[in-house]
Every structure is written in C-alpha cells, then in structure tokens.
Design an enzyme around this catalytic site. Structure first.
Site, mmCIF file in Angstrom:
data_model
loop_
_atom_site.group_PDB
_atom_site.id
_atom_site.type_symbol
_atom_site.label_atom_id
_atom_site.label_comp_id
_atom_site.label_asym_id
_atom_site.label_seq_id
_atom_site.Cartn_x
_atom_site.Cartn_y
_atom_site.Cartn_z
ATOM 1 N N GLY A 32 -14.064 -2.049 -13.401
ATOM 2 C CA GLY A 32 -12.499 -2.212 -13.292
ATOM 3 C C GLY A 32 -11.964 -2.124 -14.878
ATOM 4 O O GLY A 32 -12.591 -2.285 -15.941
ATOM 5 N N HIS A 52 -1.810 1.783 -6.430
ATOM 6 C CA HIS A 52 -3.150 1.075 -6.396
ATOM 7 C C HIS A 52 -3.182 0.284 -7.540
ATOM 8 O O HIS A 52 -3.544 0.658 -8.815
ATOM 9 C CB HIS A 52 -4.058 2.185 -6.653
ATOM 10 C CG HIS A 52 -5.253 1.610 -6.187
ATOM 11 N ND1 HIS A 52 -6.525 2.209 -5.315
ATOM 12 C CD2 HIS A 52 -5.914 0.489 -6.235
ATOM 13 C CE1 HIS A 52 -7.475 1.596 -5.165
ATOM 14 N NE2 HIS A 52 -7.295 0.532 -5.843
ATOM 15 N N ASP A 103 -5.349 2.132 -10.127
ATOM 16 C CA ASP A 103 -6.310 1.286 -9.776
ATOM 17 C C ASP A 103 -6.530 0.246 -11.016
ATOM 18 O O ASP A 103 -7.523 -0.214 -11.287
ATOM 19 C CB ASP A 103 -7.704 1.987 -9.702
ATOM 20 C CG ASP A 103 -8.593 0.984 -8.858
ATOM 21 O OD1 ASP A 103 -8.143 -0.185 -8.553
ATOM 22 O OD2 ASP A 103 -9.982 1.627 -8.764
ATOM 23 N N HIS A 142 -4.192 -4.124 -8.737
ATOM 24 C CA HIS A 142 -4.837 -5.175 -8.292
ATOM 25 C C HIS A 142 -4.130 -6.257 -9.094
ATOM 26 O O HIS A 142 -4.266 -6.324 -10.466
ATOM 27 C CB HIS A 142 -6.396 -5.183 -8.717
ATOM 28 C CG HIS A 142 -7.172 -4.178 -7.680
ATOM 29 N ND1 HIS A 142 -7.490 -4.799 -6.552
ATOM 30 C CD2 HIS A 142 -7.323 -2.824 -7.866
ATOM 31 C CE1 HIS A 142 -8.020 -3.595 -5.899
ATOM 32 N NE2 HIS A 142 -8.197 -2.550 -6.792
ATOM 33 N N LEU A 143 -3.345 -7.153 -8.600
ATOM 34 C CA LEU A 143 -2.513 -8.283 -9.283
ATOM 35 C C LEU A 143 -3.141 -9.399 -9.308
ATOM 36 O O LEU A 143 -2.774 -10.330 -9.781
ATOM 37 C CB LEU A 143 -0.915 -8.069 -8.599
ATOM 38 C CG LEU A 143 -0.451 -6.725 -8.727
ATOM 39 C CD1 LEU A 143 1.199 -6.947 -8.360
ATOM 40 C CD2 LEU A 143 -0.304 -6.298 -10.042
ATOM 41 N N ASP A 150 -9.715 -2.057 0.450
ATOM 42 C CA ASP A 150 -10.190 -1.556 -0.930
ATOM 43 C C ASP A 150 -10.894 -2.462 -1.624
ATOM 44 O O ASP A 150 -10.699 -3.708 -1.666
ATOM 45 C CB ASP A 150 -8.626 -1.052 -1.897
ATOM 46 C CG ASP A 150 -9.192 -0.608 -3.162
ATOM 47 O OD1 ASP A 150 -9.854 0.486 -3.134
ATOM 48 O OD2 ASP A 150 -9.023 -1.327 -4.232
#
Lengths: 436, 311
Positions: free
Chosen positions: A332, A68, A313, A70-71, A160
């Site tokens: 985040g 998990h 995440d 986020h790039l 997501d």
C-alpha cells in the site's frame, strides 16, 4: 459572495478550459463567465460583501472525487482515521472520497455504513461516502443486504483487498446489485496466481529474488468479471487496473457495450517494477507496479477513455509496519496528499496526459459513474472547488503531512503544483496548504 | 587494505577488483587455517554477532570458526522464524544489537533484502549469510575460490548451475560473481524452476541439461527443496532426478574431467548420485574448507585493522 477573477477554469463537465470569472454565493456556484464587469458582480452580490480572489496564473477545477481510499476506521485507527484521512483529502484537492469497506469490522451492514458516513460529517472536511462489502464478512460467500445498505448511504459495493474467487458468487452479486443501480467494484486478483507474491513477476523480481505475481493474476479475473457483467447486465467498476492485457480486455468489452468502468492508480502511471529497490517498501503495493509496457498502455487507456478515472487507492500504514524487510511489510501507498501533484508533475508537465483529461478522470467521470454530487462547476451546483497553483513547490516531509501515514514514495522529494485553496460547499477548508 | 565498504550484501553490487581482493586474501587465510595452531590475535577485542533467523548448521559454524581463528569474540543468536505479527521485529533487534556495540553482524534471514535493511540501520558492518532468495555472497565467493584453486584463471570457462534456480540465492550470487570474472554461466532447470524472469541476471538460461554439458568445466548442482513438489513446481523426484540429476553417466557428456560442486546439504540420489558425490571430481568438502577461508577474509577485510595479516 466570492469572486474568483481571471482564473483558468478547467471543467470538463462543461467542456471549459479557459480564463473565467467565477461567482460563488451561499455555497453554490452562481455564475461562470469569461467576461464579467464590476457592475455585473455588484449587481449579483445584491448588497452582500464581495471577497475577491485574483486567480491569475492558477487553475480552478471541481473538487476531485476519489473513489478508492482506505480510511481504516473503524478498527485500524493507528494507520488512519476518517478525520485524518478526510483532512489529507482536502489538502490534496479531494472534496469527496469513497471509503473502502475492508475495515475492522468490515462494512457489511447498514449500521456500519451509517457510522462511516456520520464520522465523515463530524470531521467536516471532505464528503465521505461509504462503500459496502459485496459479501458478509468479506468472506466471498453470502451477499450483504444491498438494498438496505443503499438506504444507509452506501454508493457502491466492494470486497476490495480480496477478490471474490467463487465465480458464482460474483455472478449473483452482479445480478442482485441491479436492485440498487449501484456498481460492484471488483478487486481483480486470482489468489492462486498471485500466491504470496511480493511484486510483479518479471526480470526485476527474478533479479532481486522477490516472489513474483504474474500479470495474469489480474487479467484473468478482469476477463471473468467482464464476461459475467455482460451475461448478467450488472454494473461493474474495475479497481486499480495495472496491466496492458486488462486495458485491452476493457477496451473490447466497452466496444461490445458492457456496462463497465475502470480506474487506474497514480503510482501505476508513474512507476514501474524496475523502480523497486529491495529496501524500499514504500513502493510495495498491490496490484504490484507493472512493466514499462503496462505503464504505457495504462496512460494510453486513460487518455483514450478506456480507463474512465484515476483513483488513489490511498492505503495508509504505520511506519513500524513499513519499516520491515520487503516480504514482511504490508502492501500500500498513502497518496491522498501527493497524488494530484505527482500526476501533474510526472504526467501533465511531461505531456503524457492532458490536464483536462486528468481533471475529468478525477471529477466528472467518477461523479457520473457513482451518481454523486460534484465533479462540476455548473451554476447552481455545490461549490466544491480547488484552486491549484502550478508553480507551488513543496518538500514532502512528515512534518507537513496531515495523514497519519508516511508511506509515500515521494517522502523527502519535492513536488510541484499543489492545491492552494479548497472549498467544500463554498466553505474554505484549506488555504495556502494549511487546513482551516 | 580494508575493503572500501561497511557491508558485504551481495555480489551484484561488488566490482571485480573487490572480488579479486577477497579471493587473494582468502588464499592467505587458507594458509593460516591449515596451520596446526590456527589462532591469530588480529581481531582481539572485536565482537561478531551471528544473527540467524533460518536454521543453518554449516554456514553459521563456518562464520563462527572464521571469526574465532581471527581472534574475535562471537555470539550466536538463533531466532525462530521471524513472524510478522508477534515477536521483536528485525528493526528492533537491529537497534538492540546496535546498542550492544557489535562490530560486525552476520545475518541469515528468509526475506530477500533483509541484509540491506539491517545494514541501513546499523553502524556496524553486515555480512549477508543468505537473504531469502536474493543473495548468498559468501557461498558464491567460496565457490569461485574453489573453482579458481582447481582451474586457475576462470575467464572463458563454462559453468553450468543446475536445479531450482528461481528460489536459489546461491545461483543468483554465483551468476553475478562469475559473470564479472568473464565466466560463461548457464542456469539450468525445468521451466517452473528456471523461468524466463531469471533472464534478468544476464546469463544463459535453458531447460535441457544434456545439451549444455559438452564443454562444461564446472557443473554445480543446487539443493532441491523437496517441498516444492507439493506446490506443483515439479511432478516427482523420480522425473527430476531423471532429467537433472548428476550421474557419472551424464557427466561424461562434458567431454572433460569437469569439476562437480554442491553448496550442501545434498539430497543424495536426487540432484546428485552417491557415486558422483563421493568421486574425485566432486569438490564438495573442499568447498566447506574454503568457506571458512573466505569468511575469514571477509571478516578481516571489513573489521580488521590496517595491520597486514601476512606480515
């Protein structure tokens, strides 16, 4: 040939946690043995030069797999891109990362998935594997071309960041995904219960006057998705589980044989809602940091196997975005570079989790669930490995982070225990905390 | 004596001595405010910036008057509701104000914690004039000042605060301040507007107004945001008013000549009846006067020189 001598190998896939010697040749694990003579090594090298590394006092384990991350590429490269994200990954001990699909545009077509995969290959650090959306445009309505996307390299499907509110769409997704054998990753959040909440609803939110998100916002969708998975026989993976009720629901579903796995984020194991201060947006995260009771239930669930894996995440944001009043900052935490150390320091050294369980939950478990290479040091497999120095201390500072993001709650703090060498397919990509 | 702090952000972080010092100073300030010629040279050459991201007439005017009586120069910046995606961020606005060398910034903003956020950036002092649902310290201080003026020492007194306590910065600040002064505080509202998480303030929480009225020395009604009905937080003004509206009849249940307060602006006929609002029990206008005195005290205590204003 590489000879790692007298290193403490933690490889749950082989039930290993003991001093071993490890030989690596041509990008693959050649041999692992607790007793290996110089002659034996010479023989196995077959004339090749031998590079010897004394691993005494250090751990060697399979390169971690993070399901998990986020790039942000394509579309939000000011926050992160695949190159910076995969560099951050190997610096943090991850040799395989799954890239979430909520980019701009979202990854809802094979061509886009191929782009993410290709960018990962061009970067040349961690293996970057794309996750596709479940629905077109992440609109929660029509399913994507799942079979075609699988051909393009997608290893799971997820909307997501957004929950699929329409239960019928979720049910159809769990049915259709059976064509691919891949899991649906569910971001469990009832949008009405969550509303425009900012942190977990509780006495801390009440005190600070920050709008609360009740625990039920997650748990009711966990319950729904478990029921739908049982009914359809689909394959479900639950992202970032954060409540005690969710853990209990998963435990009972697993006992009934439902095809479900679950992940927990390091920050939910380490922090709770009481740790949030009004101006500290680094701890603003979704799902929100939960209560102390929830945290205890998550740790217990991870240790007993109800929760299968840890996942970061990793959610990078720019400093300008996080330098806002709490309500206006995005959710985040950027964590690829700190997650393993933080878990080691806060949970392993304190005896709350066993080191072996942590490595299993971050390597073998995700490899099994998502059908990935890696997660093991079995002879013959690709040498994705981490050499971890439990004594290595580092101050987390902007100057030494390679991710574009700084939104970590550990900024300015010292963490202990870091990967000091990382190999991807036998190629050394990080040495003494520096990327190669 | 100046306050040993740069900012006034909330009453949670303030100790009893500081609260007493502010109330004491406000008494002197009220005396000055009541003079026919109310102008002091004390803060001549000091600049006070009113930075208001939310519409507010009375609080902004009150701060402006307070600063002017003390001789400071005031500037008002009224910003349309801040937007995440467009317009200058609070961070950049803060940097701009910093560059203009303001001495004190009064901030009203819709985000909880925004005042602390600003205070962390600025060298200048910050007074929180209401940050989201978090705190409204000057309102609570003026409420406490008004109660003391009428009732004397507040220790052991019973204060009932009724209304939408969940969304109320006034309720939060009053709860902190009054608790520190030894007051028995009860927060009252329907379960949707006075939910269990408000127990974090460490005061009594109930949904039944009539049961807590006996013995109440002060009953404070909060303004009900009428749009909360649309969010389903209460079914109708009619039922709300029936259960929680302050009427002459209901106030008899206190068994004493209780003081009635309201931070304004009032929804007459909803949380408070006309009759109560205009009665001798209601100190609502006095709250407004005292508000100027409290704000004078705070501005003076934060940026005033060492000179004693009383002398």
């Amino acid at each position: 040939m590489l000879w790692l001598k007298d290193v403490w190998v933690v490889d749950p896939s082989q039930k290993l946690s003991s001093p071993q010697s490890v030989l690596v040749k041509e990008g693959k694990i050649l041999a692992i043995s607790s007793s290996m003579s110089d002659e034996e090594v010479q023989f196995k090298a077959q004339g090749e030069a031998i590079e010897t590394i004394n691993g005494q006092g250090k751990f060697l384990f399979p390169g971690l797999i993070d399901v998990h991350t986020h790039l942000r590429e394509p579309g939000q490269e000011d926050k992160e891109d695949i190159l910076s994200g995969s560099r951050a990954a190997v610096r943090g001990g991850f040799t395989t990362i799954l890239a979430m699909a909520n980019t701009q545009p979202v990854i809802d077509k094979r061509a886009l998935a191929e782009f993410v995969r290709l960018q990962g290959e061009r970067a040349g650090y961690a293996h970057v594997l794309p996750i596709g959306t479940v629905t077109k445009g992440m609109q929660g309505e029509e399913l994507v071309e799942m079979a075609d996307m699988k051909e393009g390299g997608v290893v799971a499907f997820s909307d997501d960041g957004k929950n699929i509110q329409n239960s019928e769409v979720m049910r159809l997704a769990l049915e259709y995904v059976k064509l691919t054998g891949l899991p649906i990753i569910s971001h469990c959040e009832d949008k009405y219960l969550a509303g425009d909440g900012l942190m977990r609803r509780g006495t801390a939110s009440g005190r600070m006057g920050l709008k609360g998100i009740p625990a039920s916002a997650e748990s009711v969708i966990v319950a729904r998705d478990l029921i739908l998975t049982e009914e359809t026989g689909g394959k479900l993976h639950l992202a970032h589980i954060s409540t005690a009720e969710s853990v209990e629901l998963i435990r009972r579903a697993k006992a009934r044989g439902v095809n479900v796995t679950a992940e927990v984020n390091p920050h939910h194991l380490i922090f709770c809602d009481e740790d949030i201060h009004l101006t500290d947006t680094a701890l603003k995260v979704n799902p929100p940091l939960a209560s102390q009771e929830d945290r205890a239930a998550l740790i217990e669930g991870l240790q007993d196997g109800t929760i299968d894996m840890i996942a970061t995440d990793h959610a990078p944001h720019t400093q300008a975005e996080k330098a806002r009043p709490f309500a206006e900052a995005p959710f985040g935490i950027a964590s690829l570079e700190t997650a393993l150390s933080a878990v080691y320091q806060y949970l392993v050294l304190t005896g709350k989790l066993s080191w072996e369980r942590v490595i299993e939950a971050w390597s073998h478990s995700p490899a099994k669930r998502f059908g990935l290479k890696g997660g093991t040091l079995k002879p013959g497999t690709s040498a994705d490995m981490v050499l971890f120095d439990p004594g290595y201390k580092e101050v987390i500072e902007p100057s030494n982070l390679v991710s574009k993001a700084r939104n970590t709650p550990f900024l300015g703090k010292t963490l202990q225990g870091f990967p000091v060498m990382v190999w991807v397919e036998g190629r050394l990509v990080q040495r003494n905390r520096m990327l190669l | 004596m100046k306050l040993q702090r740069k900012d006034v952000l909330g009453l949670e972080e303030m100790d009893v001595e500081e609260i007493r010092q502010i109330l004491q100073t406000a008494k002197v300030m009220k005396g000055i405010l009541m003079r026919p010629i109310k102008k002091l040279p004390t803060l001549k050459g000091k600049s006070v910036v009113n930075l208001f991201y939310e519409a507010s007439t009375r609080t902004r005017t009150s701060f402006e008057m307070a600063a002017k009586v003390l001789g400071a120069d005031t500037t008002s910046i009224a910003v349309a509701q801040s937007s995440v995606s467009k317009g200058e961020s609070l961070y950049d606005t803060a940097k701009t104000i910093q560059a203009m060398r303001a001495d004190l910034v009064i901030l009203r903003h819709s985000s909880s914690g925004s005042a602390s956020f600003l205070a962390d950036i600025l060298d200048a002092g910050v007074i929180n004039a209401g940050d989201g649902q978090h705190e409204h310290p000057t309102q609570a201080l003026l409420d406490i000042f008004t109660m003391e003026e009428k009732l004397g020492d507040l220790e052991g007194k019973n204060v009932v605060i009724v209304g939408d306590v969940l969304h109320s910065r006034v309720a939060r600040s009053n709860a902190w301040g009054l608790r520190k002064l030894g007051v028995n505080v009860t927060l009252v509202g329907p379960p949707t507007l006075a939910p269990a998480e408000m127990g974090g303030l460490g005061v009594k929480l109930t949904h039944d107004l009539d049961s807590v009225l006996p013995g109440a020395d002060v009953v404070m009604a909060l303004r009900l945001q009428l749009e909360r009905q649309k969010s389903g937080l209460f079914p109708s003004l009619r039922e709300y008013s029936h259960l929680y509206g302050l009427t002459t009849e209901r106030l008899k249940k206190t068994g004493k000549q209780s003081v009635v307060m309201h931070p304004g602006p009032m929804n007459r006929g909803v949380e408070i009846s006309d009759e109560v609002a205009d009665s001798a029990q209601a100190l609502i206008e006095r709250q407004v006067t005292n508000g100027v005195a409290i704000r004078m005290a705070l501005i003076y205590l934060l940026i005033g020189g060492s000179a004693n204003v009383v002398a």
